[in-house]
Design a protein around this motif. Structure first.
Motif, PDB file in Angstrom:
ATOM      1  N   LEU A 116       0.815  -1.211   0.000  1.00 28.73           N
ATOM      2  CA  LEU A 116       0.000   0.000   0.000  1.00 28.73           C
ATOM      3  C   LEU A 116       0.851   1.264   0.000  1.00 28.73           C
ATOM      4  O   LEU A 116       0.352   2.352  -0.312  1.00 28.73           O
ATOM      5  N   TRP A 138      -8.086  -0.142  -2.671  1.00 26.40           N
ATOM      6  CA  TRP A 138      -6.780  -0.529  -3.211  1.00 26.40           C
ATOM      7  C   TRP A 138      -6.877  -1.821  -4.012  1.00 26.40           C
ATOM      8  O   TRP A 138      -6.248  -1.959  -5.068  1.00 26.40           O
ATOM      9  N   SER A 181      -0.268   4.935  -4.165  1.00 24.06           N
ATOM     10  CA  SER A 181      -0.873   4.721  -2.852  1.00 24.06           C
ATOM     11  C   SER A 181      -0.228   5.584  -1.779  1.00 24.06           C
ATOM     12  O   SER A 181      -0.889   5.966  -0.808  1.00 24.06           O
TER      13      SER A 181
END
Length: 281
Positions: free
Chosen positions: A80, A248, A221
């Motif tokens: 992430l 995501w 991200s």
């Protein structure tokens, strides 16, 4: 002779030629084929099934090996691209892995197995749409089991790979290892789920592009999902982290199918240029 006044609409033939040129370009072809295969719809299905499959599966695996549970949380935070504060929120999803295995029922394991097979089937269908292949027969479902096992195995390798002590070397080694391992995984996964109906050479561009796009998603991200996790955790609690994680996963689905789609276009372009050279020689 009449002149077209300034500010008038362009000639319809010129507009048609411009539209045809755009649609015949690589970007236009990718856009058209993405719409034909309903890329965004499939990415949302990928995210939903992936969340129902991967997170519970990783929690159960983490319960059997607490060290891997910490590694999964760290790997998910790295994927992430989140900050340390957001990393703590992600790790809270794996906060008590030791009790997960004890509380898991036979029905829960059966449901997890069904969702896992469905996830593999959805990925296979997406790849079949990318390559315009007919749906595989029912007796090929064993490939979904192998795909899921391969995915868990690759995640275990990622989280248990030792990290060098030097930060610069660690960052470079992690990036190179992630790119190589991700490309290799998607190269094998495409071949496996498509049942060998597409050659290895044709699948390689899509695997490499998918790995590169996932790296780009990680950079994206850092600027979007990382602050969202921190803010949503304050506003909504753990549910806010889940919402960001789901978003995501939608991006991951777009990358997985979109990378394979662009890879097919790259392969077709290479084949076309080779045929043109052979005709001219």
């Amino acid at each position: 002779m009449t002149h077209q006044p300034s500010g008038a609409a362009p000639h319809p033939h010129r507009a048609g030629r411009l539209s045809a040129r755009i649609l015949s370009s690589p970007i236009g072809l990718a856009w058209v084929r993405g719409r034909e295969m309903e890329l965004m719809h499939r990415a949302m299905g990928f995210a939903a099934l992936g969340f129902l499959t991967l997170v519970p599966l990783l929690v159960v695996v983490a319960a059997a090996d607490p060290a891997s549970g910490q590694g999964f949380a760290r790997w998910l935070g790295q994927a992430l691209g989140v900050s340390q504060a957001s990393q703590d929120e992600v790790e809270s999803l794996f906060g008590m892995p030791g009790t997960a295995l004890q509380r898991t029922t036979a029905f829960g394991l059966a449901a997890l197995t069904v969702f896992g097979l469905t996830f593999g089937s959805a990925v296979q269908t997406g790849y079949e749409k990318v390559w315009d292949l007919p749906t595989a027969r029912w007796h090929t479902m064993w490939r979904h089991v192998v795909f899921l096992a391969l995915l868990v195995f690759c995640l275990l390798v990622f989280v248990n790979t030792p990290i060098p002590s030097d930060p610069a070397i660690a960052a470079a080694a992690a990036t190179l290892g992630d790119l190589t391992g991700t490309a290799l995984f998607f190269w094998i996964a495409q071949r496996l789920l498509l049942g060998g109906r597409v050659r290895w050479q044709a699948l390689l561009p899509g695997a490499v592009l998918t790995a590169l796009a996932l790296l780009g998603l990680r950079v994206f991200s850092q600027f979007v999902f990382s602050p969202l996790i921190a803010s949503n955790a304050v506003t909504y609690g753990p549910f806010g982290t889940v919402l960001v994680l789901q978003s995501w996963l939608v991006g991951v689905g777009v990358v997985v199918y979109g990378g394979a789609l662009v890879g097919r276009l790259v392969h077709e372009g290479r084949v076309r240029r080779r045929l043109e050279r052979e005709l001219l020689s």
